[in-house]
Scaffold this motif. Structure first.
Motif, PDB file in Angstrom:
ATOM      1  N   ILE A  27       0.844  -1.017   0.026  1.00 29.36           N
ATOM      2  CA  ILE A  27      -0.064  -0.005  -0.038  1.00 29.36           C
ATOM      3  C   ILE A  27       0.760   1.334   0.031  1.00 29.36           C
ATOM      4  CG2 ILE A  27      -2.090  -0.970   1.136  1.00 29.36           C
ATOM      5  CD1 ILE A  27       0.551   0.694   3.083  1.00 29.36           C
ATOM      6  N   THR A  28       0.387   2.421  -0.020  1.00 28.24           N
ATOM      7  CA  THR A  28       0.943   3.587   0.096  1.00 28.24           C
ATOM      8  C   THR A  28       0.464   4.475   1.369  1.00 28.24           C
ATOM      9  OG1 THR A  28      -0.680   5.116  -1.063  1.00 28.24           O
ATOM     10  CG2 THR A  28       0.890   3.804  -2.425  1.00 28.24           C
ATOM     11  N   ILE A  29       1.447   5.183   1.980  1.00 31.15           N
ATOM     12  CA  ILE A  29       1.319   5.838   3.086  1.00 31.15           C
ATOM     13  C   ILE A  29       1.500   7.281   2.854  1.00 31.15           C
ATOM     14  CG2 ILE A  29       2.178   6.466   5.349  1.00 31.15           C
ATOM     15  CD1 ILE A  29       2.968   3.426   5.757  1.00 31.15           C
ATOM     16  N   GLY A  30       0.398   8.166   2.888  1.00 29.46           N
ATOM     17  CA  GLY A  30       0.687   9.597   2.456  1.00 29.46           C
ATOM     18  C   GLY A  30       1.552  10.452   3.470  1.00 29.46           C
ATOM     19  N   ILE A  31       2.106  11.330   2.682  1.00 29.75           N
ATOM     20  CA  ILE A  31       3.079  12.381   3.429  1.00 29.75           C
ATOM     21  C   ILE A  31       3.005  13.532   2.582  1.00 29.75           C
ATOM     22  CG2 ILE A  31       5.148  11.510   1.793  1.00 29.75           C
ATOM     23  CD1 ILE A  31       6.830  12.303   4.490  1.00 29.75           C
ATOM     24  N   GLY A  32       2.587  14.663   3.209  1.00 30.86           N
ATOM     25  CA  GLY A  32       2.471  15.946   2.898  1.00 30.86           C
ATOM     26  C   GLY A  32       1.434  16.876   3.689  1.00 30.86           C
ATOM     27  N   SER A  33       1.042  17.985   3.099  1.00 29.82           N
ATOM     28  CA  SER A  33       0.164  18.967   4.282  1.00 29.82           C
ATOM     29  C   SER A  33      -0.999  18.452   4.207  1.00 29.82           C
ATOM     30  CB  SER A  33       0.293  20.098   3.319  1.00 29.82           C
ATOM     31  OG  SER A  33      -0.164  20.058   2.028  1.00 29.82           O
ATOM     32  N   ASN A  34      -1.535  17.465   3.690  1.00 28.74           N
ATOM     33  CA  ASN A  34      -2.855  16.873   3.871  1.00 28.74           C
ATOM     34  C   ASN A  34      -3.034  15.867   5.020  1.00 28.74           C
ATOM     35  OD1 ASN A  34      -5.462  16.054   1.136  1.00 28.74           O
ATOM     36  ND2 ASN A  34      -5.520  17.072   3.456  1.00 28.74           N
ATOM     37  N   VAL A  35      -1.835  15.330   5.337  1.00 27.65           N
ATOM     38  CA  VAL A  35      -1.883  14.462   6.289  1.00 27.65           C
ATOM     39  C   VAL A  35      -0.979  14.860   7.610  1.00 27.65           C
ATOM     40  CG1 VAL A  35      -2.140  12.601   4.890  1.00 27.65           C
ATOM     41  CG2 VAL A  35       0.096  13.158   5.512  1.00 27.65           C
TER      42      VAL A  35
ATOM     43  N   ASN B 207      -5.263  13.979   9.988  1.00 26.47           N
ATOM     44  CA  ASN B 207      -5.551  13.078   9.001  1.00 26.47           C
ATOM     45  C   ASN B 207      -4.644  12.292   8.344  1.00 26.47           C
ATOM     46  OD1 ASN B 207      -8.393  13.057   6.915  1.00 26.47           O
ATOM     47  ND2 ASN B 207      -8.103  14.670   8.627  1.00 26.47           N
ATOM     48  N   MET B 208      -4.943  10.975   7.814  1.00 25.06           N
ATOM     49  CA  MET B 208      -3.986  10.128   7.355  1.00 25.06           C
ATOM     50  C   MET B 208      -4.521   9.724   5.937  1.00 25.06           C
ATOM     51  SD  MET B 208      -1.139   8.716   7.417  1.00 25.06           S
ATOM     52  CE  MET B 208      -0.345   7.809   6.202  1.00 25.06           C
ATOM     53  N   VAL B 209      -3.844   9.537   4.930  1.00 19.73           N
ATOM     54  CA  VAL B 209      -4.106   8.724   3.820  1.00 19.73           C
ATOM     55  C   VAL B 209      -3.399   7.525   3.450  1.00 19.73           C
ATOM     56  CG1 VAL B 209      -4.561   9.193   1.196  1.00 19.73           C
ATOM     57  CG2 VAL B 209      -5.024  11.221   2.738  1.00 19.73           C
ATOM     58  N   ILE B 210      -4.277   6.642   3.318  1.00 20.93           N
ATOM     59  CA  ILE B 210      -3.808   5.265   2.869  1.00 20.93           C
ATOM     60  C   ILE B 210      -4.272   4.834   1.451  1.00 20.93           C
ATOM     61  CG2 ILE B 210      -3.737   2.715   3.289  1.00 20.93           C
ATOM     62  CD1 ILE B 210      -1.983   4.463   5.459  1.00 20.93           C
ATOM     63  N   GLY B 211      -3.372   4.626   0.703  1.00 19.42           N
ATOM     64  CA  GLY B 211      -3.845   4.316  -0.702  1.00 19.42           C
ATOM     65  C   GLY B 211      -3.504   2.776  -1.143  1.00 19.42           C
ATOM     66  N   ILE B 212      -4.326   2.384  -2.196  1.00 18.55           N
ATOM     67  CA  ILE B 212      -4.162   0.996  -2.805  1.00 18.55           C
ATOM     68  C   ILE B 212      -3.840   1.616  -4.296  1.00 18.55           C
ATOM     69  CG2 ILE B 212      -5.481  -0.934  -3.593  1.00 18.55           C
ATOM     70  CD1 ILE B 212      -7.315  -0.324  -0.959  1.00 18.55           C
ATOM     71  N   PRO B 213      -2.823   1.051  -4.815  1.00 24.31           N
ATOM     72  CA  PRO B 213      -2.591   1.479  -6.113  1.00 24.31           C
ATOM     73  C   PRO B 213      -3.349   0.629  -7.221  1.00 24.31           C
ATOM     74  CG  PRO B 213      -0.404   0.741  -5.065  1.00 24.31           C
ATOM     75  CD  PRO B 213      -1.641   0.503  -4.020  1.00 24.31           C
ATOM     76  N   ILE B 214      -3.927   1.442  -8.188  1.00 25.63           N
ATOM     77  CA  ILE B 214      -4.755   0.542  -9.055  1.00 25.63           C
ATOM     78  C   ILE B 214      -4.377   1.152 -10.542  1.00 25.63           C
ATOM     79  CG2 ILE B 214      -6.780   0.516  -7.969  1.00 25.63           C
ATOM     80  CD1 ILE B 214      -8.279   2.191  -9.465  1.00 25.63           C
ATOM     81  N   ARG B 215      -4.672   0.473 -11.664  1.00 19.87           N
ATOM     82  CA  ARG B 215      -4.210   0.723 -12.889  1.00 19.87           C
ATOM     83  C   ARG B 215      -5.529   1.257 -13.593  1.00 19.87           C
ATOM     84  NH1 ARG B 215      -0.837  -4.608 -14.645  1.00 19.87           N
ATOM     85  NH2 ARG B 215       1.210  -4.095 -13.478  1.00 19.87           N
ATOM     86  N   TYR B 216      -5.315   1.857 -14.647  1.00 14.85           N
ATOM     87  CA  TYR B 216      -6.529   2.305 -15.455  1.00 14.85           C
ATOM     88  C   TYR B 216      -7.349   3.306 -14.642  1.00 14.85           C
ATOM     89  CZ  TYR B 216      -3.730  -1.606 -17.397  1.00 14.85           C
ATOM     90  OH  TYR B 216      -2.905  -2.294 -17.583  1.00 14.85           O
TER      91      TYR B 216
END
Lengths: 354, 331
Positions: A252-260, A304-313
């Motif tokens: 998965i992806t772990i968000g980093i930046g001003s939104n989290v 906040n935290m954002v966890i991402g699941i990579p998807i194609r298309y």
């Protein structure tokens, strides 16, 4: 077959465009009801499911938002027996011609997105993908019949059935963001055998695509101490291998930046490493493009935290994801939740824990 | 009825500077409503009726601001450079006229274009107020102006600048005049700063906490112009289904459709690919409010010559009165 597969397949077979989430909401509510203590709907239609803390008295709360709405099309005009259309959410119109769709009028009508035949196209347009202004939906009905069943504003969903591939890949029309709904379900199942210190709200939000309305209003109603957006992100694929994409099937992806919140980024990295879960850091230099954008600035602000699941298309009728990644996202969240002590707010945000 | 629209449209009130319009509206309202307030952002809030057992508190917002321009720089030669307040289309600029809030008038034109078949970019335009140099220029940085666009009566149709949204402001007043009894607490908001992001409605709705809310605005009636939106003048008020930033509550849409059917006025369903209304702000207030929007079909929106149809206008008043004086079912 993983435990989540049948549920994911049913999610990918249900309509539920932004603003018309009813059908998919029902499926989710049914699945979640035995996993939580109470379940209700917000005024805008988001599903609020609460796993209550085992602690008496005042305790902190966590909200995990996964939007359940999907992109699609909507009728703008009925002309000579054809439906003129525009997008609900950011549909990629380059891939629309030839797609099978379902028009949700007074009854459900099958249709196909079509365009002017190549040989009859104005010559200045032949080398370009067709934008919405030149696409239409053919249902086989004539104008009179069509007007009986369809009115302006009726939504049109993709009819593409989900496809299971070798190993753990799956394709379907609304993996954005039903993949995350499945992951959140995995999390709730993992939590079944735990007593929780925090109240945990699993929220299937409405109207994320375009407006973030569900997350904005649900986070106001719930007022959690921490909010997490679970959403899909861009996976690497042919022609898209730059720094804005992430490997699919490899975590998965772990968000980093001003939104989290930086402290939450630190905690999630630490937890992922503890359980040997592969992850990639996803930089969000401006905003994350997820429900977190709305949740972060709700009321007097929510970390906040954002966890991402990579998807194609992304935003096509055949988005592709890895079921392994979906399971991982669910397990990581469950691990985070079970690690939360009642005093976690102090330890996380005072910097002591990282 | 047309006189009220004329008076409202010809008063200047760009976003953030709505006071002149607010005064005209308040003056008009005085004999029909007693509970009139102005909040921090300048919204004019009028309350009518009390909520009884079958009633709701219903918020109706019509924005009173209009698009305009703001001086960003005065050139040495006296020409005035400007920025936009709200969505100003470069294609309507060449040859248009503006009037500043201090009364100065000016004409808009552009530097000699490299390609006369293309519309110049916004930054190529300037306002000429007849000044010979920056020193004797009667306007300075930060001064605001609105476009000139005289009111013209074409009979069934009328033309003016700022029909967006003064036509809806006038319509709301005609509605208030006609409401004798209601089971609802009606809160009418003449809102500020819609053209720059529906800011007035956002704070007004937060303060009011209504059960149901909707916006009154105009919507592009561009059916004749070859677009794929099916909305035209004379075919009745438009009931919004969705726009760029907003999806109406299906219950609200049906409530409006039923109302139109009950009193037998024609209606159109609205899908908008560009733009939005105060409804977007009302809907996401606090933990969410069931919301919608009613629009007056309007040709040439955001040009100095907008056009609406008086039958649509009358029908929309009738629909408003029907909706606001009967019990509401959002089932």
């Amino acid at each position: 077959m993983t435990v989540i597969e049948p549920f994911l397949l049913s999610l990918l077979s249900a309509p539920g465009l932004s603003g018309s989430e009813g059908p998919v909401s029902k499926i989710i509510a049914e699945k979640w009801r035995p996993l939580v203590d109470e379940i209700s709907s917000s005024r805008l239609g988001s599903l609020h499911a609460l796993r209550r803390s085992a602690v008496e008295g005042k305790r902190p709360s966590l909200m995990i938002a996964a939007h359940m709405d999907a992109v699609g099309l909507v009728v703008t005009k009925i002309e000579n027996g054809f439906l003129l259309i525009t997008a609900v959410g950011g549909v990629d119109d380059r891939i629309l011609p030839g797609q099978a769709v379902i028009v949700h009028g007074k009854r459900e009508i099958p249709g196909i997105v079509q365009m002017i035949p190549d040989r009859l196209m104005p010559s200045n347009l032949t080398n370009e993908p067709l934008r919405f202004s030149r696409l239409f939906v053919d249902t086989g009905f004539d104008q009179k019949e069509l007007e009986k069943f369809v009115q302006i504003g009726d939504v049109i969903s993709f009819a593409q059935p989900p496809i299971l591939f070798k190993d753990d890949y799956i394709a379907g029309h609304s993996l954005d963001n039903r993949a995350s709904i499945a992951a959140l379900t995995v999390c709730l199942e993992e939590l079944k055998n735990y007593n929780l210190q925090w109240d945990v709200w699993a929220v299937a939000t409405v109207q994320e695509e375009g407006t973030l309305r569900g997350a904005a209003t649900s986070s106001y109603e719930i007022r959690p101490d921490i909010a997490i957006a679970l959403d899909v992100t861009f996976a690497k694929g042919p022609g898209s291998n730059n720094h804005m994409t992430f490997p699919m099937g490899k975590g998965i992806t772990i968000g980093i930046g001003s939104n989290v919140h930086p402290a939450l980024t630190g905690i999630f990295k630490k937890i992922a490493e503890e359980i040997d879960m592969p992850y990639a850091m996803e930089p969000m230099p401006r905003s994350s493009g997820t429900d977190s954008m709305a949740m972060q600035i709700t009321a007097d602000g929510i970390p906040n935290m954002v966890i991402g699941i990579p998807i194609r298309y992304m935003h096509t009728p055949v988005e592709m994801a890895s079921i392994n990644d979906i399971m991982r996202a669910g397990r990581l969240l469950a691990r985070f939740i079970t690690s939360l002590e009642t005093n976690a707010l102090e330890t996380i945000f005072s910097g002591k824990s990282s | 009825m047309k006189e009220l629209i004329r008076k409202f449209t010809q008063t200047a009130g760009p976003s953030g500077y709505e006071s002149a319009v607010r005064n005209v509206i308040r003056e008009e309202l005085k004999s029909y409503a007693s509970n009139i307030q102005v909040d921090t952002l300048g919204n004019l809030i009028v309350r009518v009726g009390e909520k009884n057992r079958n009633g709701l508190s219903i918020l109706v917002a019509a924005h009173m601001d209009e698009i305009g321009v703001i001086v960003s720089h005065v050139e040495k030669n006296g020409l005035v450079r400007f920025s936009n307040i709200g969505t100003v289309f470069p294609r309507f600029l060449p040859g248009s006229r503006v009037v500043f809030l201090n009364g100065t008038r000016g004409v808009v034109n552009n530097e000699k274009p490299e390609d006369i078949t293309k519309i110049p970019k916004f930054e190529k335009f300037f306002i000429d107020v007849g000044a010979a140099s920056d020193k004797d220029c009667p306007v300075k940085i930060g001064d605001l102006a609105v476009f000139e666009g005289e009111f013209a009566d074409y009979g069934l149709n009328i033309v003016s600048k700022a029909l967006d949204n003064r036509a809806a402001c006038a319509l709301l007043i005609e509605t208030i005049k006609q409401i004798k009894t209601t089971p609802h607490e009606l809160i009418f908001v003449f809102s500020t700063q819609e053209e720059v992001g529906s800011r007035g409605a956002l704070t007004a709705a937060f303060g009011i906490e209504a059960d149901l809310g909707f916006a009154l605005d105009v919507t592009p009636a561009s059916h004749i112009l070859g677009t794929k939106m099916q909305c035209d003048l004379g075919k009745g008020p438009a009931i919004k289904v969705r726009d760029v930033n907003f999806i109406s509550d299906p219950g609200v849409v049906n409530w409006m459709i039923d109302g139109a059917k009950k009193i037998r006025v024609p209606y159109q369903l609205e899908i908008l690919d560009v733009g939005s209304t105060d409804a977007r702000s009302i809907q996401m207030t606090r933990s969410g409010i069931a919301s919608g929007a009613l629009s007056i079909p309007c040709r040439y929106v955001h040009s100095p010559s907008e056009m609406i149809n008086m039958n649509d206008y009358q029908n929309m008043i009738a629909l408003m009165v029907r909706l606001l004086t009967n019990p509401v079912s959002l089932g």
